[in-house]
Design a protein around this motif. Sequence first.
Motif, PDB file in Angstrom:
ATOM      1  N   LYS A  85      -8.033  26.975  59.355  1.00 16.14           N
ATOM      2  CA  LYS A  85      -8.364  26.198  58.399  1.00 16.14           C
ATOM      3  C   LYS A  85      -7.125  25.580  58.082  1.00 16.14           C
ATOM      4  N   ALA A  86      -6.068  26.323  57.721  1.00 15.12           N
ATOM      5  CA  ALA A  86      -4.818  25.825  57.334  1.00 15.12           C
ATOM      6  C   ALA A  86      -3.994  24.966  58.077  1.00 15.12           C
ATOM      7  N   THR A  87      -4.028  25.103  59.440  1.00 15.92           N
ATOM      8  CA  THR A  87      -3.351  24.229  60.542  1.00 15.92           C
ATOM      9  C   THR A  87      -4.088  23.056  60.558  1.00 15.92           C
ATOM     10  N   SER A  88      -5.505  22.963  60.438  1.00 21.25           N
ATOM     11  CA  SER A  88      -6.235  21.707  60.251  1.00 21.25           C
ATOM     12  C   SER A  88      -5.753  20.920  59.088  1.00 21.25           C
ATOM     13  N   LEU A  89      -5.490  21.485  58.008  1.00 19.05           N
ATOM     14  CA  LEU A  89      -5.169  20.686  56.641  1.00 19.05           C
ATOM     15  C   LEU A  89      -3.517  20.421  56.758  1.00 19.05           C
ATOM     16  N   CYS A  90      -2.877  21.135  57.655  1.00 17.87           N
ATOM     17  CA  CYS A  90      -1.299  20.829  57.648  1.00 17.87           C
ATOM     18  C   CYS A  90      -0.962  19.674  58.705  1.00 17.87           C
ATOM     19  N   ALA A  91      -2.313  19.742  59.459  1.00 23.31           N
ATOM     20  CA  ALA A  91      -1.922  18.755  60.784  1.00 23.31           C
ATOM     21  C   ALA A  91      -2.220  17.326  60.130  1.00 23.31           C
ATOM     22  N   THR A  92      -2.878  17.236  59.003  1.00 22.22           N
ATOM     23  CA  THR A  92      -3.332  15.743  58.462  1.00 22.22           C
ATOM     24  C   THR A  92      -2.466  15.383  57.790  1.00 22.22           C
ATOM     25  N   ARG A  93      -1.749  16.249  56.641  1.00 21.36           N
ATOM     26  CA  ARG A  93      -0.699  15.529  55.748  1.00 21.36           C
ATOM     27  C   ARG A  93       0.156  16.935  55.476  1.00 21.36           C
ATOM     28  N   GLU A  94       1.239  16.407  54.730  1.00 24.23           N
ATOM     29  CA  GLU A  94       2.309  17.453  54.360  1.00 24.23           C
ATOM     30  C   GLU A  94       1.660  18.613  53.256  1.00 24.23           C
ATOM     31  N   TYR A  95       1.966  19.730  53.458  1.00 27.37           N
ATOM     32  CA  TYR A  95       1.582  20.913  52.358  1.00 27.37           C
ATOM     33  C   TYR A  95       2.878  21.693  51.894  1.00 27.37           C
ATOM     34  N   CYS A  96       2.917  22.140  50.891  1.00 29.12           N
ATOM     35  CA  CYS A  96       3.957  23.087  50.566  1.00 29.12           C
ATOM     36  C   CYS A  96       3.319  24.482  50.692  1.00 29.12           C
ATOM     37  N   GLN A  97       4.133  25.630  50.732  1.00 27.98           N
ATOM     38  CA  GLN A  97       3.584  27.045  50.723  1.00 27.98           C
ATOM     39  C   GLN A  97       2.715  27.030  49.386  1.00 27.98           C
ATOM     40  N   PHE A  98       3.141  26.557  48.329  1.00 25.83           N
ATOM     41  CA  PHE A  98       2.172  26.845  46.969  1.00 25.83           C
ATOM     42  C   PHE A  98       0.880  26.350  47.240  1.00 25.83           C
ATOM     43  N   ASP A  99       0.752  24.912  47.899  1.00 25.24           N
ATOM     44  CA  ASP A  99      -0.579  24.480  47.908  1.00 25.24           C
ATOM     45  C   ASP A  99      -1.591  25.420  48.882  1.00 25.24           C
ATOM     46  N   ILE A 100      -0.691  25.800  49.901  1.00 20.72           N
ATOM     47  CA  ILE A 100      -1.594  26.559  51.047  1.00 20.72           C
ATOM     48  C   ILE A 100      -1.883  27.623  50.251  1.00 20.72           C
ATOM     49  N   LYS A 101      -1.217  28.265  49.637  1.00 21.73           N
ATOM     50  CA  LYS A 101      -1.363  29.684  48.923  1.00 21.73           C
ATOM     51  C   LYS A 101      -2.685  29.622  48.202  1.00 21.73           C
ATOM     52  N   ILE A 130      -3.760  38.572  49.239  1.00 19.50           N
ATOM     53  CA  ILE A 130      -2.398  38.016  49.334  1.00 19.50           C
ATOM     54  C   ILE A 130      -1.704  38.443  50.505  1.00 19.50           C
ATOM     55  N   GLU A 131      -1.866  39.605  50.979  1.00 22.09           N
ATOM     56  CA  GLU A 131      -1.146  40.116  52.205  1.00 22.09           C
ATOM     57  C   GLU A 131      -1.401  39.132  53.468  1.00 22.09           C
ATOM     58  N   THR A 132      -2.782  38.872  53.569  1.00 24.20           N
ATOM     59  CA  THR A 132      -2.921  38.069  54.794  1.00 24.20           C
ATOM     60  C   THR A 132      -2.594  36.805  54.687  1.00 24.20           C
ATOM     61  N   SER A 133      -2.691  36.214  53.413  1.00 23.53           N
ATOM     62  CA  SER A 133      -2.090  34.815  52.998  1.00 23.53           C
ATOM     63  C   SER A 133      -0.550  34.781  53.529  1.00 23.53           C
ATOM     64  N   GLU A 134       0.216  35.864  53.137  1.00 24.14           N
ATOM     65  CA  GLU A 134       1.648  35.828  53.348  1.00 24.14           C
ATOM     66  C   GLU A 134       1.721  35.891  54.798  1.00 24.14           C
ATOM     67  N   LYS A 135       1.067  36.467  55.481  1.00 24.23           N
ATOM     68  CA  LYS A 135       1.193  36.367  57.004  1.00 24.23           C
ATOM     69  C   LYS A 135       0.910  34.923  57.652  1.00 24.23           C
ATOM     70  N   ILE A 136      -0.405  34.638  57.038  1.00 19.00           N
ATOM     71  CA  ILE A 136      -0.557  33.129  57.569  1.00 19.00           C
ATOM     72  C   ILE A 136       0.633  32.164  57.312  1.00 19.00           C
ATOM     73  N   ILE A 137       1.009  32.214  56.098  1.00 20.37           N
ATOM     74  CA  ILE A 137       2.043  31.191  55.723  1.00 20.37           C
ATOM     75  C   ILE A 137       3.335  31.520  56.546  1.00 20.37           C
ATOM     76  N   ALA A 138       3.735  32.717  56.764  1.00 17.36           N
ATOM     77  CA  ALA A 138       4.756  32.926  57.649  1.00 17.36           C
ATOM     78  C   ALA A 138       4.712  32.379  58.879  1.00 17.36           C
ATOM     79  N   GLN A 139       3.535  32.382  59.409  1.00 16.43           N
ATOM     80  CA  GLN A 139       3.082  31.817  60.711  1.00 16.43           C
ATOM     81  C   GLN A 139       3.347  30.483  60.770  1.00 16.43           C
ATOM     82  N   LEU A 140       2.763  29.774  59.504  1.00 19.90           N
ATOM     83  CA  LEU A 140       2.784  28.241  59.543  1.00 19.90           C
ATOM     84  C   LEU A 140       4.207  27.761  59.425  1.00 19.90           C
ATOM     85  N   ILE A 141       4.842  28.546  58.897  1.00 19.01           N
ATOM     86  CA  ILE A 141       6.334  28.083  58.507  1.00 19.01           C
ATOM     87  C   ILE A 141       7.125  28.256  60.138  1.00 19.01           C
ATOM     88  N   GLU A 142       7.017  29.351  60.947  1.00 23.49           N
ATOM     89  CA  GLU A 142       7.409  29.575  62.021  1.00 23.49           C
ATOM     90  C   GLU A 142       6.999  28.487  62.997  1.00 23.49           C
TER      91      GLU A 142
END
Length: 154
Positions: free
Chosen positions: A13-29, A39-51
């Motif tokens: 879901k997060a990659t779909s959102l980020c593919a359409t417009r810019e998001y920051c970590q705060f918005d995705i969290k 929270i733990e899973t969210s941190e993993k997802i965000i780290a992967q999205l940043i990478e």
Amino acid sequence: MNNSDNQLLGYSKATSLCATREYCQFDIKEKLFSWGIDIETSEKIIAQLIEEKFIDENRYASFYARDKFKFNGWGKIKIIWNLRLKKIPETIIQEAISTIDSDEYENKLFDLLKEKSRKINNPESEKNRAALLRFAQSRGFDTYEALRVIRKLK
């Protein structure tokens, strides 16, 4: 649903959102939290999205500053405060703000105040100049800059 399924769904879901417009970590969290992801899973997802460059705070801040200035007529102060609310680091905020051209910035303020002064009965009176100043401040422009432009309007 187990934790890995939850992570995969949140990531998808997060990659779909980020593919359409810019998001920051705060918005995705916040999005991940609203979808019920811990929270733990969210941190993993965000780290992967940043990478994978789906999230880039520098890119987000520069687009945000440019768009809010150009399309919303916001001044630097309002842009800075809104980026701070999104937990963007101060160095990134300052870098994004520095990309706004100073001549374009003054011209935008002049145009906004000129338009506002047309709606005021007597823009020459002290009361109405104060109204123009409050308007400029509400848009996030510095008091000194606003006063300088108000003097030019005469």
